[in-house]
Enzyme design. Structure first.
Site, PDB file in Angstrom:
ATOM      1  N   ASP A 284      84.031  63.669  -0.784  1.00 23.18           N
ATOM      2  CA  ASP A 284      83.443  64.092  -2.213  1.00 23.18           C
ATOM      3  C   ASP A 284      82.366  65.144  -1.963  1.00 23.18           C
ATOM      4  O   ASP A 284      81.748  65.109  -1.197  1.00 23.18           O
ATOM      5  CB  ASP A 284      82.990  62.742  -2.845  1.00 23.18           C
ATOM      6  CG  ASP A 284      82.347  63.023  -4.157  1.00 23.18           C
ATOM      7  OD1 ASP A 284      83.120  63.126  -4.978  1.00 23.18           O
ATOM      8  OD2 ASP A 284      81.117  62.774  -4.266  1.00 23.18           O
ATOM      9  N   GLU A 320      86.827  67.888  -0.945  1.00 24.40           N
ATOM     10  CA  GLU A 320      86.651  68.413  -2.250  1.00 24.40           C
ATOM     11  C   GLU A 320      85.790  69.512  -2.174  1.00 24.40           C
ATOM     12  O   GLU A 320      84.510  69.387  -2.080  1.00 24.40           O
ATOM     13  CB  GLU A 320      85.992  67.208  -3.095  1.00 24.40           C
ATOM     14  CG  GLU A 320      85.898  67.610  -4.491  1.00 24.40           C
ATOM     15  CD  GLU A 320      85.325  66.746  -5.399  1.00 24.40           C
ATOM     16  OE1 GLU A 320      85.591  66.727  -6.536  1.00 24.40           O
ATOM     17  OE2 GLU A 320      84.210  66.032  -4.848  1.00 24.40           O
TER      18      GLU A 320
END
Length: 648
Positions: A284, A320
């Site tokens: 993330d 990401e």
């Protein structure tokens, strides 16, 4: 009592599995110098493998010099032994991988064929019904939304809501105990059993991990773990050391440049691979981990250590590739070994099927693997993880049903969530009884899914998109631990038809090497053949020119994939050639006659897929005949050669 290489340590030989514990750390409370030691706070061991007691919000966990013992989260010593026996990681090659993003709880919470006591748990995901759906769909890997122990923010708890997605990690080694059917004390064993069952079905397990920040928040947040152990080492401090640098929008950023913080992350990753047998990670806000000082650094220590690690360099690594800091959008800039969530793919495909002009040039790049983003440093099409939807945003059904977000259920007056979604409601906002609008929405869902599965790169499907899952227009269901976000398995005839459609295109992708190339297209004759490995066509059957690509109004494109130029190795080392295909895309409002087969003689075309008529009998077209490509549709045609191909 001991301190070695900046780590305090000691030995308690009589502590055994089952013991519940916390830490108290002594030192100066001096925020102006970055120190927030407070011996009145009970702290969670950063290396805790199991959580015995969850956080109970109270002012004592936030206010200095107040004892937090009755309210702080506590760890439990765990016996990590487990009978893995002959568990084997599937190790699916990237070019054969299909990722399925799901929430452990939401996937089975309402599944009627999962035993009620197992719904919404690790054991539920390992149940026969869940695995049957995954195998029948054809996915090769599940990407689990965060399962590390996380804390529900105080403002959510006070609104009677929870952090459903889990992007608020506190324990990097402990599985979330609330997902364990066997209770908190059985979370580790149950998670391992889930991985073992999925591996037995040849399905990999990828974890969505959040190492960019922790649940301790900003300077007014709670002291729960790292802040009270060594605030100045674990967090990136602002010029005013009493505050934090925040690249995440969550109040703080971990200081990955500090060797002990970096060690914590690496130890956690290795633990999940070695002890829990997971197959990879999706990081993330990965750009935040690559900031050595301020800018995102592709040569950062974080990347170097992972690339040199004999364990982590062998698992799937997904980034990401953005954060909220300056220059944080880094799509295409991660190094080798990494696959990236390709946000440019998502945005381009959404705009194309919305009907925006000026998109076919970029669409061609995205369909063919985004070489413009990934070829420059020797990466392959598998560096692009293609997706249309993800947990963050509209579901696919909502993408074609709403022009605006409808997040009122979150209690934030619809201010949260993205305002720009490149969505189109097909003529009516939300639920409708108009059969024409409903039919167009179904067709648009098929268009998106077929585009995704037949694009070069690694496709990622959001759980529920294959069954037309809706969140009623909510594009930020992060706090919706409710039926709004749980998958609804009570399927209508239309939803079952969509599921059958997805299974069919999954099967076609799996059986045809031309849709999952390991290398980028060259766009020129190769291997001594006169036939190129890729053609782009206009409706008249001629190749696209430079001027054609610049046409702002064009919404139609043909893509020819000569399968005899694509081979893969079989189980015994033999070369397997695939079929040749033509894909026709029409995002316009009117049907177009598309001329077929101008590149080869002695060929006829069989239409194996038409999103405008998905259940019609397969149709065959002779060379140079015209295919009636309907408005807002995709057609996929397979070449049937009656003799050796001859260029024309």
């Amino acid at each position: 009592p001991e301190n070695t290489n900046q780590v305090w340590h000691g030995c308690l030989p009589d502590v055994k599995p089952g013991q519940i514990y916390g830490y108290r750390c002594h030192g100066p409370f001096d925020p102006s110098h970055g120190h927030r030691f407070d011996s009145r706070k009970v702290l969670l061991d950063p290396y805790a493998k199991l959580i015995a007691r969850d956080l109970c919000w109270d002012n004592s966990v936030q206010e200095p010099e107040r004892d937090s013992a009755p309210f702080a989260p506590l760890a439990r010593v765990v016996d990590t032994r487990f009978g893995w026996n002959n568990d084997r990681a599937p190790r699916t090659p990237w070019h054969e991988t299909v990722v399925y993003e799901l929430h452990v709880k939401g996937f089975t919470k309402q599944h009627p064929d999962v035993p009620e006591s197992l719904r919404g748990t690790y054991a539920g995901l390992a149940s026969a019904a869940a695995i049957e759906h995954l195998r029948g769909l054809g996915v090769t890997a599940v990407e689990l939304l965060p399962v590390h122990y996380h804390v529900d923010e105080r403002f959510l708890v006070e609104r009677n809501r929870l952090n459903y997605w889990g992007y608020n990690t506190l324990g990097f080694f402990a599985p979330n105990p609330s997902y364990a059917a066997s209770g908190p004390e059985g979370a580790v064993r149950e998670f391992k059993a889930m991985v073992k069952q999925l591996h037995g079905a040849n399905i990999e397990v990828i974890l969505d991990v959040v190492y960019n920040h922790t649940a301790e928040g900003d300077h007014e947040g709670p002291t729960l773990s790292l802040r009270g152990i060594d605030n100045a080492a674990y967090y990136r401090l602002a010029t005013d050391h009493s505050r934090y640098v925040d690249f995440t929008g969550c109040g703080n950023s971990l200081n990955v440049a500090h060797p002990r913080t970096l060690q914590l992350i690496m130890d956690s990753l290795r633990y999940w691979v070695q002890e829990m047998h997971v197959d990879g990670f999706r990081f993330d806000l990965a750009s935040a981990l690559a900031r050595e000082l301020w800018e995102v650094d592709r040569l950062s220590t974080f990347f170097d250590i992972i690339h040199q690690d004999p364990i982590l360099s062998e698992v799937k690594l997904i980034a990401e590739p953005w954060d909220l800091g300056p220059s944080g959008y880094q799509v295409g800039n991660f190094p080798v070994l990494w696959t990236e969530w390709n946000g440019k793919y998502r945005d381009c495909v959404r705009r194309f099927w919305k009907g925006n002009g000026g998109t076919i040039g970029e669409l061609a790049s995205r369909l063919s693997g985004s070489s413009d983003l990934y070829a420059h440093n020797g990466r392959r099409p598998s560096a692009s993880l293609n997706f249309i939807t993800a947990h963050d945003g509209f579901t696919l059904r909502d993408l074609v049903s709403y022009n605006q977000k409808h997040n009122e259920a979150n209690g934030e007056e619809n201010r949260d969530g993205a305002n720009e979604n490149d969505s189109w409601n097909c003529g009516a906002e939300g639920p409708t009884n108009d059969p024409a609008v409903s039919a167009l929405r179904s067709q648009q869902q098929r268009n998106f899914l077929a585009t995704l599965l037949f694009s070069q790169g690694v496709p990622m499907l959001l759980a529920g998109d294959e069954i037309g899952q809706t969140q009623n227009g909510n594009n930020n269901a992060y706090c919706q631990d409710s039926p709004l976000a749980w998958l609804d398995w009570n399927l209508s005839a239309e939803q079952r038809a969509l599921l059958d459609f997805v299974r069919e295109i999954m099967r076609l992708r799996k059986t045809q090497p031309v849709f999952r190339r390991r290398h980028f297209f060259q766009g020129r004759p190769i291997h001594g053949s006169e036939i190129k490995d890729l053609y782009w066509l206009k409706p008249d059957g001629t190749e696209m020119s430079d001027r054609d690509w610049e046409s702002g109004f064009a919404r139609c494109l043909g893509m020819v994939l000569p399968g005899d130029q694509i081979t893969e190795l079989g189980k015994h080392g033999e070369r397997i050639a695939g079929d040749s295909f033509t894909m026709l895309f029409n995002a316009g409002d009117e049907a177009i006659s598309f001329r077929l087969g101008t590149r080869q003689r002695n060929v006829c075309w069989t239409c194996v897929l038409d999103t405008a008529a998905p259940y019609a009998t397969k149709r065959t077209f002779e060379q140079l005949s015209e295919f009636p490509l309907q408005a807002r549709s995709i057609a996929v045609l397979r070449a049937d050669l009656s003799s050796s191909p001859t260029t024309t």
